[in-house]
Scaffold this motif. Structure first.
Motif, PDB file in Angstrom:
ATOM      1  N   SER A  22     -11.097  -2.175   4.433  1.00 16.76           N
ATOM      2  CA  SER A  22     -10.529  -3.495   4.116  1.00 16.76           C
ATOM      3  C   SER A  22     -11.496  -4.650   4.372  1.00 16.76           C
ATOM      4  CB  SER A  22      -9.260  -3.737   4.952  1.00 16.76           C
ATOM      5  OG  SER A  22      -9.595  -3.847   6.330  1.00 16.76           O
ATOM      6  N   TYR A  67      -7.174   2.863   4.659  1.00 16.26           N
ATOM      7  CA  TYR A  67      -6.829   1.547   4.112  1.00 16.26           C
ATOM      8  C   TYR A  67      -7.422   0.450   5.000  1.00 16.26           C
ATOM      9  CZ  TYR A  67      -3.723  -2.187   2.338  1.00 16.26           C
ATOM     10  OH  TYR A  67      -3.206  -3.338   1.802  1.00 16.26           O
ATOM     11  N   ARG A 112      -6.168  -7.341   2.100  1.00 12.55           N
ATOM     12  CA  ARG A 112      -5.201  -6.256   2.297  1.00 12.55           C
ATOM     13  C   ARG A 112      -4.103  -6.647   3.276  1.00 12.55           C
ATOM     14  NH1 ARG A 112      -8.449  -0.488   1.757  1.00 12.55           N
ATOM     15  NH2 ARG A 112      -8.329  -0.515  -0.524  1.00 12.55           N
ATOM     16  N   PRO A 117       0.814  -1.220   0.000  1.00 20.69           N
ATOM     17  CA  PRO A 117       0.000   0.000   0.000  1.00 20.69           C
ATOM     18  C   PRO A 117       0.848   1.272   0.000  1.00 20.69           C
ATOM     19  CG  PRO A 117      -0.165  -1.189   2.101  1.00 20.69           C
ATOM     20  CD  PRO A 117       0.525  -2.088   1.149  1.00 20.69           C
TER      21      PRO A 117
END
Length: 291
Positions: free
Chosen positions: A73, A69, A78, A46
């Motif tokens: 998720s 993020y 991720r 990421p």
């Protein structure tokens, strides 16, 4: 084998956790490890991990990127990293496969190997023997517990993060993909600690404010001597009540402690808290466990 005996059901109700050794075969564990190896080899790191940040403003942007993020998720696969594995330019200081803390939170939905384990006949039989009518899978994680620095997980209750009304509707399934020992960070539980509600909750920031999470309440100080270690062999399944207090220590050994874990919720007569960080999406409503 996956059907619980009356004695096992009673033990689970009494302790809030239950160990089922030999639940998965060595072959099933190897298949998960191999698949994770492929996922890691193809990983896109990421951006918030890879960018060089110098100013305070940039640091805030990085923190917000990291938060976004994580918060988005729930319906994706991720990557979440251990502390200190990147230099200030965002390059790996250790091999990438040794840098990951966990992969989450929708392996069960998007990856065929993990989907088949999650919905396997023996997991469905286990859920049925617990009396679950309409279990849905809410999240999954592959946890690495890396050698030498796999971080400790402080005492917590899963329902702090996965809150329902009424309580008692969330169950964790924790599968040892490798042996979990006293040295490499096995789980520790306080038996019987699942009967007095949750002491804190992690909630999403209200809509309209900056995305993020905060805690309501706090973890009380707990007597360390109450915790019981549960070392298990590869293939073992540990059933975890949503409110039982558990933890794991840092892995200071030279062997990793891979685990695959997922949570399901009895959807019948249950409200999933709209304040939970994890929310079902249009792309991924919580899938029924029973197929």
């Amino acid at each position: 084998m996956a059907c619980l005996s009356p004695w096992q059901l009673q033990k689970f109700q009494q302790d809030g956790f239950l160990v089922l050794e030999g639940f998965l075969s060595a072959e099933e564990c190897v298949a998960m490890q191999q698949r994770i190896g492929e996922i890691v080899a193809e990983m896109d790191v990421p951006l918030h991990c890879r960018t060089e940040f110098s100013t305070q403003e940039e640091e805030q942007l990085r923190a917000q990127g990291s938060t976004d993020y994580f918060l988005s998720s729930g319906d994706k696969i991720r990557f979440f990293f251990e502390k200190g594995v990147f230099d200030e330019k965002g390059n790996f200081l250790v091999p990438p496969e040794k840098s990951i803390n966990k992969i989450g939170h929708a392996l069960h939905a998007h990856d065929p190997v993990f989907k088949s384990i999650t919905h396997s006949p023996k997991v469905q039989t286990l859920a049925r023997s617990l009396g679950l009518q309409m279990p849905v899978v809410v999240q999954s994680m592959y946890i690495f517990k890396q050698p030498h620095f796999g971080g400790e997980v402080s005492p917590h209750q899963d329902a702090s993060f996965l809150y329902t009304e009424p309580l008692g509707r969330v169950l964790g399934v924790w599968i040892a993909v490798e042996d979990a020992t006293l040295e490499n960070g096995c789980l520790w539980f306080i038996p019987g600690s699942h009967t007095s509600g949750v002491s804190r909750r992690m909630v999403r920031a209200p809509v309209g404010s900056a995305p993020g999470t905060s805690f309501l309440g706090s973890e009380p100080a707990r007597d360390n001597s109450l915790f019981v270690p549960t070392p298990v062999q590869r293939g073992a399944l540990v059933l975890i009540h949503g409110e039982v207090v558990h933890k794991s220590k840092q892995n200071l050994s030279d062997r990793s402690r891979h685990a695959y874990t997922f949570h399901f919720m009895e959807a019948s007569g249950t409200t999933w808290s709209p304040e939970n960080w994890l929310q079902p999406t249009a792309e991924l409503p919580f899938p029924p466990l029973y197929t």
